[in-house]
Design a protein around this motif. Structure first.
Motif, PDB file in Angstrom:
ATOM      1  N   LEU A 158      39.667  15.371  40.993  1.00  0.00           N
ATOM      2  CA  LEU A 158      38.311  15.786  41.372  1.00  0.00           C
ATOM      3  C   LEU A 158      38.302  16.419  42.763  1.00  0.00           C
ATOM      4  N   ASN A 159      39.088  15.863  43.666  1.00  0.00           N
ATOM      5  CA  ASN A 159      39.167  16.446  45.010  1.00  0.00           C
ATOM      6  C   ASN A 159      39.774  17.840  44.976  1.00  0.00           C
ATOM      7  N   VAL A 160      40.831  18.016  44.161  1.00  0.00           N
ATOM      8  CA  VAL A 160      41.473  19.323  44.042  1.00  0.00           C
ATOM      9  C   VAL A 160      40.528  20.325  43.379  1.00  0.00           C
ATOM     10  N   ALA A 161      39.819  19.880  42.349  1.00  0.00           N
ATOM     11  CA  ALA A 161      38.869  20.760  41.665  1.00  0.00           C
ATOM     12  C   ALA A 161      37.731  21.155  42.614  1.00  0.00           C
ATOM     13  N   SER A 162      37.251  20.203  43.377  1.00  0.00           N
ATOM     14  CA  SER A 162      36.189  20.473  44.333  1.00  0.00           C
ATOM     15  C   SER A 162      36.666  21.465  45.395  1.00  0.00           C
ATOM     16  N   LEU A 163      37.893  21.291  45.861  1.00  0.00           N
ATOM     17  CA  LEU A 163      38.460  22.200  46.849  1.00  0.00           C
ATOM     18  C   LEU A 163      38.634  23.605  46.263  1.00  0.00           C
ATOM     19  N   ALA A 164      39.084  23.691  45.014  1.00  0.00           N
ATOM     20  CA  ALA A 164      39.286  24.991  44.352  1.00  0.00           C
ATOM     21  C   ALA A 164      37.944  25.713  44.180  1.00  0.00           C
ATOM     22  N   ILE A 165      36.920  24.988  43.769  1.00  0.00           N
ATOM     23  CA  ILE A 165      35.587  25.592  43.589  1.00  0.00           C
ATOM     24  C   ILE A 165      35.052  26.075  44.939  1.00  0.00           C
ATOM     25  N   SER A 166      35.261  25.290  45.968  1.00  0.00           N
ATOM     26  CA  SER A 166      34.816  25.695  47.306  1.00  0.00           C
ATOM     27  C   SER A 166      35.512  26.971  47.759  1.00  0.00           C
ATOM     28  N   LEU A 167      36.823  27.058  47.510  1.00  0.00           N
ATOM     29  CA  LEU A 167      37.565  28.267  47.880  1.00  0.00           C
ATOM     30  C   LEU A 167      37.083  29.487  47.092  1.00  0.00           C
ATOM     31  N   ILE A 168      36.829  29.316  45.813  1.00  0.00           N
ATOM     32  CA  ILE A 168      36.349  30.423  44.985  1.00  0.00           C
ATOM     33  C   ILE A 168      34.983  30.902  45.473  1.00  0.00           C
ATOM     34  N   VAL A 169      34.079  29.971  45.754  1.00  0.00           N
ATOM     35  CA  VAL A 169      32.753  30.327  46.252  1.00  0.00           C
ATOM     36  C   VAL A 169      32.860  31.032  47.606  1.00  0.00           C
ATOM     37  N   MET A 170      33.776  30.553  48.456  1.00  0.00           N
ATOM     38  CA  MET A 170      33.948  31.169  49.761  1.00  0.00           C
ATOM     39  C   MET A 170      34.491  32.592  49.625  1.00  0.00           C
ATOM     40  N   ILE A 171      35.439  32.816  48.716  1.00  0.00           N
ATOM     41  CA  ILE A 171      36.005  34.153  48.508  1.00  0.00           C
ATOM     42  C   ILE A 171      34.940  35.097  47.956  1.00  0.00           C
ATOM     43  N   ILE A 172      34.144  34.630  47.019  1.00  0.00           N
ATOM     44  CA  ILE A 172      33.060  35.455  46.467  1.00  0.00           C
ATOM     45  C   ILE A 172      32.044  35.774  47.557  1.00  0.00           C
ATOM     46  N   GLY A 173      31.703  34.804  48.379  1.00  0.00           N
ATOM     47  CA  GLY A 173      30.763  35.020  49.483  1.00  0.00           C
ATOM     48  C   GLY A 173      31.278  36.038  50.480  1.00  0.00           C
ATOM     49  N   LEU A 174      32.560  35.953  50.810  1.00  0.00           N
ATOM     50  CA  LEU A 174      33.152  36.924  51.739  1.00  0.00           C
ATOM     51  C   LEU A 174      33.175  38.331  51.139  1.00  0.00           C
ATOM     52  N   ALA A 175      33.468  38.426  49.841  1.00  0.00           N
ATOM     53  CA  ALA A 175      33.468  39.740  49.184  1.00  0.00           C
ATOM     54  C   ALA A 175      32.062  40.333  49.194  1.00  0.00           C
ATOM     55  N   LEU A 176      31.062  39.512  48.877  1.00  0.00           N
ATOM     56  CA  LEU A 176      29.685  39.990  48.913  1.00  0.00           C
ATOM     57  C   LEU A 176      29.285  40.411  50.319  1.00  0.00           C
ATOM     58  N   TRP A 177      29.649  39.630  51.327  1.00  0.00           N
ATOM     59  CA  TRP A 177      29.338  39.972  52.709  1.00  0.00           C
ATOM     60  C   TRP A 177      29.983  41.303  53.095  1.00  0.00           C
ATOM     61  N   PHE A 178      31.238  41.509  52.650  1.00  0.00           N
ATOM     62  CA  PHE A 178      31.945  42.754  52.971  1.00  0.00           C
ATOM     63  C   PHE A 178      31.200  43.964  52.424  1.00  0.00           C
ATOM     64  N   PHE A 179      30.802  43.904  51.136  1.00  0.00           N
ATOM     65  CA  PHE A 179      30.136  45.048  50.527  1.00  0.00           C
ATOM     66  C   PHE A 179      28.739  45.271  51.093  1.00  0.00           C
ATOM     67  N   VAL A 180      28.013  44.213  51.387  1.00  0.00           N
ATOM     68  CA  VAL A 180      26.684  44.353  51.982  1.00  0.00           C
ATOM     69  C   VAL A 180      26.801  44.934  53.390  1.00  0.00           C
ATOM     70  N   ASN A 181      27.767  44.457  54.156  1.00  0.00           N
ATOM     71  CA  ASN A 181      27.981  44.961  55.516  1.00  0.00           C
ATOM     72  C   ASN A 181      28.394  46.427  55.484  1.00  0.00           C
ATOM     73  N   ARG A 182      29.232  46.786  54.555  1.00  0.00           N
ATOM     74  CA  ARG A 182      29.690  48.171  54.425  1.00  0.00           C
ATOM     75  C   ARG A 182      28.531  49.087  54.050  1.00  0.00           C
ATOM     76  N   ALA A 183      27.708  48.662  53.092  1.00  0.00           N
ATOM     77  CA  ALA A 183      26.547  49.461  52.693  1.00  0.00           C
ATOM     78  C   ALA A 183      25.564  49.588  53.851  1.00  0.00           C
ATOM     79  N   SER A 184      25.410  48.530  54.618  1.00  0.00           N
ATOM     80  CA  SER A 184      24.493  48.561  55.751  1.00  0.00           C
ATOM     81  C   SER A 184      24.967  49.538  56.814  1.00  0.00           C
ATOM     82  N   SER A 185      26.254  49.555  57.105  1.00  0.00           N
ATOM     83  CA  SER A 185      26.765  50.476  58.125  1.00  0.00           C
ATOM     84  C   SER A 185      26.664  51.920  57.652  1.00  0.00           C
ATOM     85  N   ARG A 186      26.883  52.159  56.371  1.00  0.00           N
ATOM     86  CA  ARG A 186      26.724  53.521  55.843  1.00  0.00           C
ATOM     87  C   ARG A 186      25.265  53.953  55.914  1.00  0.00           C
ATOM     88  N   THR A 187      24.370  53.050  55.633  1.00  0.00           N
ATOM     89  CA  THR A 187      22.942  53.362  55.714  1.00  0.00           C
ATOM     90  C   THR A 187      22.557  53.685  57.148  1.00  0.00           C
TER      91      THR A 187
END
Length: 96
Positions: free
Chosen positions: A10-39
């Motif tokens: 359960l600890n490993v699964a919880s850690l894996a889910i946290s890492l996946i959510v963090m990677i998705i969040g960083l990817a979303l932040w990257f694209f939003v930041n990039r679109a904002s700078s282009r705008t």
């Protein structure tokens, strides 16, 4: 022994889910930041274009005022003829 194994998974699964959510969040932040700078860049370019257009309009206005002939009777007569032509055109349009 099964309890220790299950809690570890359960600890490993919880850690894996946290890492996946963090990677998705960083990817979303990257694209939003990039679109904002282009705008921001596009807004700056549009503001520069607007400034140039305002300058061109001011120059054109000055040129038109400098080249404007003095008013005479002939242009007024021409304007009256144009108004008469517009009235004739209105009469040709069928009413509904």
């Amino acid at each position: 022994m099964g309890e220790l194994l299950n809690s570890g998974l359960l600890n490993v699964a919880s850690l894996a889910i946290s890492l996946i959510v963090m990677i998705i969040g960083l990817a979303l932040w990257f694209f939003v930041n990039r679109a904002s700078s282009r705008t921001d860049e596009q807004i700056e370019l549009l503001e520069a274009l607007l400034d140039q257009q305002k300058r061109q309009n001011a120059l054109l206005r000055r040129l038109c005022e400098a080249n404007e002939p003095e008013e005479k009777e002939a242009p007024k007569a021409a304007a009256e003829v144009v108004n008469e032509d517009e009235d004739d055109f209105i009469r040709l349009v069928a009413e509904r």
